[in-house]
Design a protein around this motif. Structure first.
Motif, PDB file in Angstrom:
ATOM      1  N   VAL A   1       1.068  -1.327  -0.077  1.00 22.53           N
ATOM      2  CA  VAL A   1       0.205  -0.189   0.096  1.00 22.53           C
ATOM      3  C   VAL A   1       0.924   1.311   0.049  1.00 22.53           C
ATOM      4  CG1 VAL A   1      -1.695   1.306   1.286  1.00 22.53           C
ATOM      5  CG2 VAL A   1      -1.806  -1.042   1.196  1.00 22.53           C
ATOM      6  N   THR A   2       0.771   2.024  -1.116  1.00 16.55           N
ATOM      7  CA  THR A   2       1.834   3.219  -1.145  1.00 16.55           C
ATOM      8  C   THR A   2       0.929   4.451  -1.384  1.00 16.55           C
ATOM      9  OG1 THR A   2       3.475   4.079  -2.379  1.00 16.55           O
ATOM     10  CG2 THR A   2       2.225   2.445  -3.715  1.00 16.55           C
ATOM     11  N   TRP A   3       1.100   5.510  -0.632  1.00 19.22           N
ATOM     12  CA  TRP A   3       0.348   6.550  -0.431  1.00 19.22           C
ATOM     13  C   TRP A   3       1.112   7.680  -1.188  1.00 19.22           C
ATOM     14  CZ3 TRP A   3       2.688   9.864   2.989  1.00 19.22           C
ATOM     15  CH2 TRP A   3       3.568   9.216   3.926  1.00 19.22           C
ATOM     16  N   PRO A   4       0.543   8.811  -1.536  1.00 16.90           N
ATOM     17  CA  PRO A   4       1.311   9.957  -2.226  1.00 16.90           C
ATOM     18  C   PRO A   4       2.220  10.533  -1.490  1.00 16.90           C
ATOM     19  CG  PRO A   4      -1.120  10.143  -2.631  1.00 16.90           C
ATOM     20  CD  PRO A   4      -0.988   9.012  -1.508  1.00 16.90           C
ATOM     21  N   SER A   5       3.470  10.187  -1.243  1.00 15.73           N
ATOM     22  CA  SER A   5       4.730  10.874  -0.464  1.00 15.73           C
ATOM     23  C   SER A   5       5.532  11.417  -1.609  1.00 15.73           C
ATOM     24  CB  SER A   5       5.371   9.858   0.366  1.00 15.73           C
ATOM     25  OG  SER A   5       6.593  10.423   0.670  1.00 15.73           O
ATOM     26  N   ARG A   6       6.014  12.661  -1.522  1.00 19.61           N
ATOM     27  CA  ARG A   6       6.683  13.420  -2.428  1.00 19.61           C
ATOM     28  C   ARG A   6       8.145  12.952  -2.333  1.00 19.61           C
ATOM     29  NH1 ARG A   6       3.768  19.466  -2.461  1.00 19.61           N
ATOM     30  NH2 ARG A   6       2.317  18.912  -3.965  1.00 19.61           N
ATOM     31  N   GLY A   7       8.404  12.273  -1.271  1.00 22.50           N
ATOM     32  CA  GLY A   7       9.616  11.716  -1.368  1.00 22.50           C
ATOM     33  C   GLY A   7      10.793  12.761  -1.047  1.00 22.50           C
ATOM     34  N   SER A   8      10.393  13.661  -0.134  1.00 22.42           N
ATOM     35  CA  SER A   8      11.302  14.954   0.114  1.00 22.42           C
ATOM     36  C   SER A   8      11.043  15.263   1.755  1.00 22.42           C
ATOM     37  CB  SER A   8      10.665  16.047  -0.565  1.00 22.42           C
ATOM     38  OG  SER A   8      11.439  17.125   0.023  1.00 22.42           O
ATOM     39  N   ALA A   9      12.238  15.637   2.292  1.00 21.34           N
ATOM     40  CA  ALA A   9      12.256  15.869   3.658  1.00 21.34           C
ATOM     41  C   ALA A   9      11.600  17.174   4.009  1.00 21.34           C
ATOM     42  CB  ALA A   9      13.885  15.895   4.299  1.00 21.34           C
ATOM     43  N   LEU A  10      11.382  17.860   3.004  1.00 15.09           N
ATOM     44  CA  LEU A  10      10.487  19.218   3.311  1.00 15.09           C
ATOM     45  C   LEU A  10       9.123  19.062   2.821  1.00 15.09           C
ATOM     46  CD1 LEU A  10      13.394  21.454   1.258  1.00 15.09           C
ATOM     47  CD2 LEU A  10      13.381  20.699   3.735  1.00 15.09           C
ATOM     48  N   ALA A  11       8.580  17.801   2.791  1.00 16.79           N
ATOM     49  CA  ALA A  11       7.199  17.889   2.239  1.00 16.79           C
ATOM     50  C   ALA A  11       6.564  17.214   3.670  1.00 16.79           C
ATOM     51  CB  ALA A  11       7.012  17.111   1.138  1.00 16.79           C
ATOM     52  N   TYR A  12       6.944  17.232   4.704  1.00 17.55           N
ATOM     53  CA  TYR A  12       6.108  16.628   6.110  1.00 17.55           C
ATOM     54  C   TYR A  12       4.842  16.710   6.039  1.00 17.55           C
ATOM     55  CZ  TYR A  12       5.388  14.922  10.544  1.00 17.55           C
ATOM     56  OH  TYR A  12       5.097  14.164  11.780  1.00 17.55           O
TER      57      TYR A  12
END
Length: 418
Positions: free
Chosen positions: A157-168
Protein backbone atom coordinates in the motif's frame (compact mmCIF):
# COMPACT_ATOMS: atom_id res chain seq x y z
CA UNK A 1 26.37 25.54 -1.95
CA UNK A 2 26.11 25.77 1.84
CA UNK A 3 22.66 24.15 1.86
CA UNK A 4 23.77 21.16 -0.21
CA UNK A 5 26.84 20.72 2.01
CA UNK A 6 24.63 20.87 5.09
CA UNK A 7 22.32 18.16 3.76
CA UNK A 8 25.31 15.98 2.91
CA UNK A 9 26.64 16.27 6.46
CA UNK A 10 23.30 15.16 7.87
CA UNK A 11 22.38 12.40 5.48
CA UNK A 12 25.24 11.63 3.14
CA UNK A 13 25.14 12.51 -0.52
CA UNK A 14 26.04 9.32 -2.30
CA UNK A 15 23.99 9.53 -5.47
CA UNK A 16 22.11 6.71 -7.10
CA UNK A 17 19.97 6.47 -10.21
CA UNK A 18 16.28 7.30 -10.03
CA UNK A 19 13.48 6.03 -12.26
CA UNK A 20 14.67 2.44 -11.83
CA UNK A 21 11.38 0.66 -12.52
CA UNK A 22 11.74 0.08 -16.24
CA UNK A 23 11.84 -3.74 -16.58
CA UNK A 24 15.10 -5.39 -17.58
CA UNK A 25 15.79 -8.90 -18.83
CA UNK A 26 15.90 -11.58 -16.14
CA UNK A 27 19.51 -12.57 -16.70
CA UNK A 28 20.43 -13.89 -13.24
CA UNK A 29 19.07 -17.39 -12.51
CA UNK A 30 20.54 -17.31 -8.99
CA UNK A 31 18.60 -14.18 -8.03
CA UNK A 32 15.37 -14.58 -6.08
CA UNK A 33 12.11 -13.04 -7.21
CA UNK A 34 9.42 -11.20 -5.26
CA UNK A 35 6.05 -10.79 -6.93
CA UNK A 36 3.86 -8.18 -5.26
CA UNK A 37 0.47 -6.60 -5.70
CA UNK A 38 0.53 -2.80 -5.52
CA UNK A 39 -2.42 -0.65 -4.57
CA UNK A 40 -1.84 3.09 -4.54
CA UNK A 41 -3.55 6.46 -4.33
CA UNK A 42 -0.66 8.07 -6.20
CA UNK A 43 -1.21 9.54 -9.64
CA UNK A 44 0.13 7.69 -12.66
CA UNK A 45 3.32 8.91 -14.26
CA UNK A 46 3.85 9.32 -17.98
CA UNK A 47 7.33 7.91 -17.37
CA UNK A 48 7.22 4.09 -17.35
CA UNK A 49 10.45 4.00 -15.35
CA UNK A 50 8.72 5.93 -12.55
CA UNK A 51 5.21 4.42 -12.86
CA UNK A 52 3.64 6.62 -10.16
CA UNK A 53 4.42 10.11 -8.88
CA UNK A 54 4.20 11.64 -5.43
CA UNK A 55 0.99 13.48 -6.30
CA UNK A 56 -2.52 12.33 -5.43
CA UNK A 57 -4.57 10.31 -7.87
CA UNK A 58 -8.32 10.69 -8.22
CA UNK A 59 -8.92 6.98 -7.56
CA UNK A 60 -6.89 3.98 -6.39
CA UNK A 61 -4.68 2.29 -8.98
CA UNK A 62 -3.31 -1.25 -9.07
CA UNK A 63 -0.27 -2.98 -10.50
CA UNK A 64 1.75 -6.16 -10.24
CA UNK A 65 5.52 -5.87 -10.01
CA UNK A 66 8.23 -8.53 -9.93
CA UNK A 67 11.53 -7.52 -8.34
CA UNK A 68 14.70 -9.55 -8.80
CA UNK A 69 16.97 -9.62 -5.74
CA UNK A 70 20.65 -10.59 -6.08
CA UNK A 71 22.13 -13.49 -4.09
CA UNK A 72 23.17 -13.06 -0.44
CA UNK A 73 26.82 -13.26 -1.53
CA UNK A 74 26.60 -9.74 -2.96
CA UNK A 75 24.16 -8.11 -0.52
CA UNK A 76 23.75 -7.82 3.25
CA UNK A 77 20.46 -8.73 4.91
CA UNK A 78 18.47 -5.55 5.46
CA UNK A 79 19.98 -3.63 2.59
CA UNK A 80 18.55 -2.66 -0.76
CA UNK A 81 21.17 -3.07 -3.49
CA UNK A 82 20.38 0.04 -5.50
CA UNK A 83 21.96 0.07 -8.96
CA UNK A 84 24.94 2.34 -9.37
CA UNK A 85 23.99 2.88 -12.98
CA UNK A 86 21.18 1.98 -15.34
CA UNK A 87 20.04 -0.40 -16.56
CA UNK A 88 20.07 -2.48 -13.38
CA UNK A 89 22.10 -5.67 -13.36
CA UNK A 90 20.04 -8.47 -11.73
CA UNK A 91 23.25 -10.26 -10.71
CA UNK A 92 24.29 -7.40 -8.42
CA UNK A 93 21.32 -5.04 -8.11
CA UNK A 94 17.69 -4.96 -7.23
CA UNK A 95 15.98 -4.95 -10.61
CA UNK A 96 12.42 -4.88 -11.84
CA UNK A 97 11.87 -7.66 -14.34
CA UNK A 98 8.12 -7.28 -14.86
CA UNK A 99 5.44 -4.62 -14.35
CA UNK A 100 1.82 -4.59 -15.33
CA UNK A 101 -0.91 -2.12 -14.53
CA UNK A 102 -4.12 -3.81 -13.40
CA UNK A 103 -7.79 -2.96 -13.22
CA UNK A 104 -9.68 -3.59 -10.00
CA UNK A 105 -10.99 -6.87 -11.38
CA UNK A 106 -7.65 -8.13 -12.64
CA UNK A 107 -6.08 -7.14 -9.30
CA UNK A 108 -8.65 -9.30 -7.52
CA UNK A 109 -7.84 -12.15 -9.88
CA UNK A 110 -4.09 -11.80 -9.24
CA UNK A 111 -4.64 -11.83 -5.49
CA UNK A 112 -6.93 -14.85 -5.59
CA UNK A 113 -4.48 -16.88 -7.68
CA UNK A 114 -1.55 -15.91 -5.46
CA UNK A 115 -3.36 -16.70 -2.20
CA UNK A 116 -4.22 -20.18 -3.45
CA UNK A 117 -0.47 -20.79 -3.87
CA UNK A 118 0.35 -19.62 -0.34
CA UNK A 119 0.81 -22.53 2.10
CA UNK A 120 -1.29 -20.86 4.78
CA UNK A 121 -3.39 -18.60 2.51
CA UNK A 122 -2.01 -15.49 4.21
CA UNK A 123 -1.20 -11.97 3.07
CA UNK A 124 1.27 -9.37 4.33
CA UNK A 125 0.30 -5.71 3.87
CA UNK A 126 3.14 -3.18 4.03
CA UNK A 127 2.55 0.57 4.48
CA UNK A 128 5.63 2.77 4.12
CA UNK A 129 6.48 5.96 5.99
CA UNK A 130 7.27 9.59 5.32
CA UNK A 131 9.65 10.66 2.54
CA UNK A 132 9.23 7.69 0.21
CA UNK A 133 9.10 7.78 -3.54
CA UNK A 134 7.21 5.00 -5.26
CA UNK A 135 10.38 3.14 -6.18
CA UNK A 136 11.62 3.42 -2.56
CA UNK A 137 8.53 1.64 -1.28
CA UNK A 138 8.67 -1.05 -3.97
CA UNK A 139 12.31 -1.97 -3.38
CA UNK A 140 12.02 -1.76 0.40
CA UNK A 141 9.02 -4.07 0.51
CA UNK A 142 10.66 -6.50 -1.90
CA UNK A 143 13.63 -6.63 0.47
CA UNK A 144 11.38 -7.22 3.49
CA UNK A 145 9.49 -10.03 1.79
CA UNK A 146 12.71 -11.66 0.63
CA UNK A 147 14.78 -11.35 3.80
CA UNK A 148 12.06 -12.56 6.17
CA UNK A 149 11.36 -15.56 3.98
CA UNK A 150 7.65 -15.02 4.43
CA UNK A 151 5.35 -17.12 2.29
CA UNK A 152 2.52 -14.62 2.68
CA UNK A 153 1.31 -12.84 -0.45
CA UNK A 154 2.94 -9.36 -0.50
CA UNK A 155 0.56 -6.41 -0.84
CA UNK A 156 2.15 -2.96 -1.00
CA UNK A 157 0.00 0.00 0.00
CA UNK A 158 1.75 3.14 -1.18
CA UNK A 159 0.29 6.56 -0.55
CA UNK A 160 1.22 9.92 -2.18
CA UNK A 161 4.53 10.87 -0.60
CA UNK A 162 6.64 13.39 -2.46
CA UNK A 163 9.82 11.71 -1.28
CA UNK A 164 11.18 14.93 0.19
CA UNK A 165 12.28 15.82 3.71
CA UNK A 166 10.68 19.22 3.12
CA UNK A 167 7.19 17.83 2.44
CA UNK A 168 6.15 16.62 5.90
CA UNK A 169 2.80 18.43 5.89
CA UNK A 170 1.89 17.22 2.41
CA UNK A 171 2.80 13.65 3.28
CA UNK A 172 0.76 13.71 6.49
CA UNK A 173 -2.32 14.96 4.66
CA UNK A 174 -1.76 12.29 2.02
CA UNK A 175 -2.15 9.58 4.66
CA UNK A 176 -5.53 11.09 5.54
CA UNK A 177 -6.34 11.19 1.83
CA UNK A 178 -5.70 7.43 1.65
CA UNK A 179 -7.69 6.28 4.70
CA UNK A 180 -10.86 5.32 2.85
CA UNK A 181 -8.96 3.45 0.14
CA UNK A 182 -7.06 1.47 2.77
CA UNK A 183 -10.25 0.59 4.60
CA UNK A 184 -11.76 -0.66 1.35
CA UNK A 185 -8.75 -2.94 0.93
CA UNK A 186 -9.09 -4.21 4.50
CA UNK A 187 -12.80 -4.85 3.98
CA UNK A 188 -12.08 -6.85 0.83
CA UNK A 189 -9.42 -8.95 2.56
CA UNK A 190 -11.85 -9.60 5.41
CA UNK A 191 -14.59 -10.79 3.05
CA UNK A 192 -12.44 -12.99 0.82
CA UNK A 193 -12.97 -16.55 2.11
CA UNK A 194 -9.72 -17.76 0.51
CA UNK A 195 -7.63 -15.46 2.72
CA UNK A 196 -7.13 -17.06 6.13
CA UNK A 197 -4.68 -14.63 7.77
CA UNK A 198 -3.84 -10.94 7.36
CA UNK A 199 -0.71 -9.33 8.82
CA UNK A 200 0.14 -5.64 8.58
CA UNK A 201 3.53 -3.96 8.82
CA UNK A 202 3.71 -0.16 8.97
CA UNK A 203 6.59 2.22 9.46
CA UNK A 204 6.76 5.75 10.88
CA UNK A 205 3.99 7.93 9.40
CA UNK A 206 2.49 4.86 7.73
CA UNK A 207 1.38 3.72 11.19
CA UNK A 208 -1.08 6.60 11.35
CA UNK A 209 -2.64 5.39 8.11
CA UNK A 210 -2.72 1.75 9.24
CA UNK A 211 -4.33 2.55 12.58
CA UNK A 212 -6.90 4.87 11.03
CA UNK A 213 -7.85 2.27 8.43
CA UNK A 214 -8.32 -0.37 11.13
CA UNK A 215 -10.24 2.04 13.34
CA UNK A 216 -12.66 2.99 10.55
CA UNK A 217 -13.24 -0.64 9.71
CA UNK A 218 -13.90 -1.58 13.32
CA UNK A 219 -16.40 1.24 13.80
CA UNK A 220 -18.22 0.39 10.57
CA UNK A 221 -18.32 -3.36 11.24
CA UNK A 222 -18.66 -3.36 15.00
CA UNK A 223 -15.20 -4.93 15.38
CA UNK A 224 -12.29 -6.42 13.47
CA UNK A 225 -12.20 -9.90 11.91
CA UNK A 226 -10.20 -12.60 13.67
CA UNK A 227 -8.19 -13.27 10.50
CA UNK A 228 -6.39 -9.94 11.10
CA UNK A 229 -3.70 -11.55 13.24
CA UNK A 230 -0.66 -9.28 13.54
CA UNK A 231 -0.07 -5.55 13.28
CA UNK A 232 3.57 -4.43 13.42
CA UNK A 233 4.09 -0.80 14.47
CA UNK A 234 7.68 0.13 13.62
CA UNK A 235 8.82 3.52 14.98
CA UNK A 236 5.28 4.91 14.77
CA UNK A 237 4.94 8.65 14.26
CA UNK A 238 1.64 8.69 16.13
CA UNK A 239 0.41 10.80 19.05
CA UNK A 240 0.28 8.54 22.14
CA UNK A 241 -3.07 9.97 23.24
CA UNK A 242 -4.57 9.45 19.80
CA UNK A 243 -3.26 5.88 19.71
CA UNK A 244 -5.08 5.14 22.94
CA UNK A 245 -8.39 6.29 21.44
CA UNK A 246 -7.73 4.50 18.15
CA UNK A 247 -7.15 1.15 19.81
CA UNK A 248 -10.13 1.68 22.14
CA UNK A 249 -12.34 2.30 19.10
CA UNK A 250 -11.27 -1.07 17.66
CA UNK A 251 -12.89 -2.87 20.58
CA UNK A 252 -11.72 -5.84 22.60
CA UNK A 253 -11.39 -8.04 19.52
CA UNK A 254 -8.35 -6.59 17.79
CA UNK A 255 -5.14 -7.95 16.24
CA UNK A 256 -1.99 -8.68 18.19
CA UNK A 257 -0.06 -5.42 18.18
CA UNK A 258 3.72 -5.42 18.40
CA UNK A 259 5.24 -2.02 19.05
CA UNK A 260 8.91 -1.28 18.34
CA UNK A 261 10.16 1.80 20.24
CA UNK A 262 13.45 3.59 20.76
CA UNK A 263 13.66 6.37 23.30
CA UNK A 264 16.60 7.98 21.50
CA UNK A 265 14.79 8.25 18.16
CA UNK A 266 15.74 11.80 17.23
CA UNK A 267 13.48 11.94 14.19
CA UNK A 268 10.46 11.35 16.41
CA UNK A 269 11.70 14.05 18.78
CA UNK A 270 11.23 16.41 15.85
CA UNK A 271 7.63 15.35 15.45
CA UNK A 272 7.03 15.73 19.17
CA UNK A 273 7.98 19.40 18.99
CA UNK A 274 5.92 19.98 15.86
CA UNK A 275 2.82 18.36 17.37
CA UNK A 276 2.68 20.40 20.58
CA UNK A 277 5.21 18.48 22.70
CA UNK A 278 3.01 15.38 22.80
CA UNK A 279 5.13 12.20 22.89
CA UNK A 280 5.21 10.08 19.75
CA UNK A 281 4.33 6.43 20.23
CA UNK A 282 7.59 5.18 18.74
CA UNK A 283 9.81 6.93 21.29
CA UNK A 284 8.07 6.43 24.63
CA UNK A 285 9.55 4.70 27.66
CA UNK A 286 7.21 1.69 27.88
CA UNK A 287 8.12 1.07 31.53
CA UNK A 288 6.72 4.40 32.71
CA UNK A 289 3.15 5.19 33.71
CA UNK A 290 0.72 5.56 32.12
CA UNK A 291 2.17 3.81 29.07
CA UNK A 292 2.99 0.52 30.77
CA UNK A 293 -0.52 0.04 32.11
CA UNK A 294 -2.23 1.19 28.91
CA UNK A 295 -0.16 -1.06 26.66
CA UNK A 296 -0.62 -4.05 28.98
CA UNK A 297 -4.38 -3.56 29.16
CA UNK A 298 -4.56 -3.67 25.37
CA UNK A 299 -2.19 -6.67 25.07
CA UNK A 300 0.36 -4.66 23.10
CA UNK A 301 3.76 -6.38 22.99
CA UNK A 302 6.57 -3.84 23.24
CA UNK A 303 10.13 -4.30 22.02
CA UNK A 304 12.36 -1.52 23.37
CA UNK A 305 15.44 -1.09 21.20
CA UNK A 306 16.82 1.93 23.02
CA UNK A 307 19.94 -0.01 24.05
CA UNK A 308 20.67 -1.10 20.50
CA UNK A 309 23.47 0.88 18.94
CA UNK A 310 22.77 2.29 15.51
CA UNK A 311 24.79 3.61 12.62
CA UNK A 312 21.88 5.95 11.89
CA UNK A 313 22.68 9.24 13.60
CA UNK A 314 18.96 9.93 14.09
CA UNK A 315 18.38 6.47 15.62
CA UNK A 316 15.33 6.06 13.43
CA UNK A 317 16.86 3.23 11.41
CA UNK A 318 17.78 0.70 14.08
CA UNK A 319 15.92 -2.17 12.46
CA UNK A 320 18.08 -1.81 9.39
CA UNK A 321 21.35 -1.36 11.26
CA UNK A 322 20.76 -4.36 13.55
CA UNK A 323 18.92 -6.87 11.35
CA UNK A 324 20.15 -9.93 13.24
CA UNK A 325 18.66 -8.64 16.49
CA UNK A 326 15.28 -8.15 14.84
CA UNK A 327 15.42 -11.67 13.42
CA UNK A 328 16.15 -13.02 16.88
CA UNK A 329 13.21 -11.12 18.34
CA UNK A 330 10.97 -12.46 15.59
CA UNK A 331 12.01 -16.06 16.21
CA UNK A 332 11.54 -15.78 19.98
CA UNK A 333 8.13 -14.15 19.66
CA UNK A 334 7.05 -16.82 17.19
CA UNK A 335 7.58 -19.26 20.04
CA UNK A 336 5.22 -17.30 22.26
CA UNK A 337 7.87 -15.83 24.55
CA UNK A 338 7.63 -12.39 26.06
CA UNK A 339 10.86 -10.61 25.35
CA UNK A 340 12.44 -7.68 27.16
CA UNK A 341 15.94 -6.29 27.19
CA UNK A 342 16.72 -7.94 30.52
CA UNK A 343 15.73 -11.37 29.26
CA UNK A 344 18.45 -11.41 26.62
CA UNK A 345 21.47 -9.28 25.91
CA UNK A 346 21.42 -7.30 22.72
CA UNK A 347 25.17 -7.50 22.33
CA UNK A 348 27.61 -9.24 20.03
CA UNK A 349 26.93 -12.70 21.46
CA UNK A 350 23.23 -12.46 20.66
CA UNK A 351 23.88 -11.03 17.23
CA UNK A 352 26.25 -13.85 16.36
CA UNK A 353 23.67 -16.42 17.46
CA UNK A 354 20.97 -15.25 15.07
CA UNK A 355 22.16 -16.45 11.69
CA UNK A 356 19.22 -18.03 9.91
CA UNK A 357 17.00 -17.85 12.97
CA UNK A 358 14.13 -16.10 11.22
CA UNK A 359 13.78 -18.92 8.73
CA UNK A 360 13.78 -21.36 11.62
CA UNK A 361 10.71 -19.71 13.11
CA UNK A 362 8.63 -21.87 10.81
CA UNK A 363 5.47 -19.79 10.72
CA UNK A 364 4.12 -16.85 8.77
CA UNK A 365 3.45 -14.97 12.00
CA UNK A 366 7.02 -15.35 13.17
CA UNK A 367 8.39 -14.20 9.86
CA UNK A 368 6.10 -11.19 9.85
CA UNK A 369 7.34 -10.26 13.30
CA UNK A 370 10.87 -10.32 11.90
CA UNK A 371 9.92 -8.06 9.01
CA UNK A 372 11.21 -4.76 10.47
CA UNK A 373 14.71 -5.91 9.56
CA UNK A 374 14.24 -3.40 6.76
CA UNK A 375 11.24 -1.36 7.74
CA UNK A 376 13.50 1.67 7.98
CA UNK A 377 15.72 2.77 5.13
CA UNK A 378 19.15 3.51 6.60
CA UNK A 379 20.29 5.17 3.39
CA UNK A 380 19.50 8.77 2.57
CA UNK A 381 17.06 9.95 -0.07
CA UNK A 382 18.74 11.62 -2.99
CA UNK A 383 16.21 14.21 -4.05
CA UNK A 384 17.18 17.10 -1.81
CA UNK A 385 18.75 18.99 -4.68
CA UNK A 386 15.42 19.96 -6.18
CA UNK A 387 14.09 21.13 -2.84
CA UNK A 388 17.18 23.07 -1.82
CA UNK A 389 16.78 25.24 -4.88
CA UNK A 390 13.46 26.55 -3.54
CA UNK A 391 14.97 27.93 -0.36
CA UNK A 392 15.80 31.60 -0.09
CA UNK A 393 19.11 32.71 1.30
CA UNK A 394 17.42 33.84 4.51
CA UNK A 395 15.75 30.47 4.97
CA UNK A 396 19.08 28.75 4.42
CA UNK A 397 20.62 30.94 7.10
CA UNK A 398 17.86 30.02 9.55
CA UNK A 399 18.14 26.33 8.76
CA UNK A 400 21.87 26.28 9.33
CA UNK A 401 21.45 26.58 13.09
CA UNK A 402 18.36 24.38 13.19
CA UNK A 403 20.10 21.71 11.12
CA UNK A 404 22.95 21.42 13.59
CA UNK A 405 20.37 20.66 16.28
CA UNK A 406 18.81 17.99 14.05
CA UNK A 407 21.50 15.60 15.21
CA UNK A 408 20.54 16.49 18.76
CA UNK A 409 17.19 17.97 19.67
CA UNK A 410 16.13 18.82 16.10
CA UNK A 411 13.59 21.63 16.24
CA UNK A 412 12.26 21.33 12.69
CA UNK A 413 10.95 18.43 10.67
CA UNK A 414 12.08 20.10 7.49
CA UNK A 415 15.62 18.95 8.10
CA UNK A 416 14.88 15.43 9.30
CA UNK A 417 13.23 12.43 7.69
CA UNK A 418 11.20 9.51 8.92
Amino acid sequence: MFASTFVCLLWGCASRPTNVLLPVADTSPSSSKVEMLVTTTRSRSSNPAQMYTGERGLAPSFAEITVSIPPASVRKVGEVAWPKKLPSNPATDFAVVQTKELTLQTAKGWLSASVRKSPDHSVLVFIHGFNNRFEDSVYRFAQIANDTGTQSVPILVTWPSRGSALAYGYDRESTNYTRDALELLFQYLARDPEIKEVSILAHSMGNWLALEGLRQMAIRNGGLPTKFKNVMLAAPDVDVDVFRTQIDDMGKQHPRFTLFVSQDDRALKVSRRVWGDIPRLGSINPELAPYKEQLASNNVTVIDLTKVKSGDRLNHGKFASSPQVVQLIGARMAGGQTLTDNRIGLGDTIIQATTGVAAAAGSAAGLVIAAPVAAVDQNSRENYGNQIGTLTSSQISQKSSAGKECVGSAPSTKDCKK
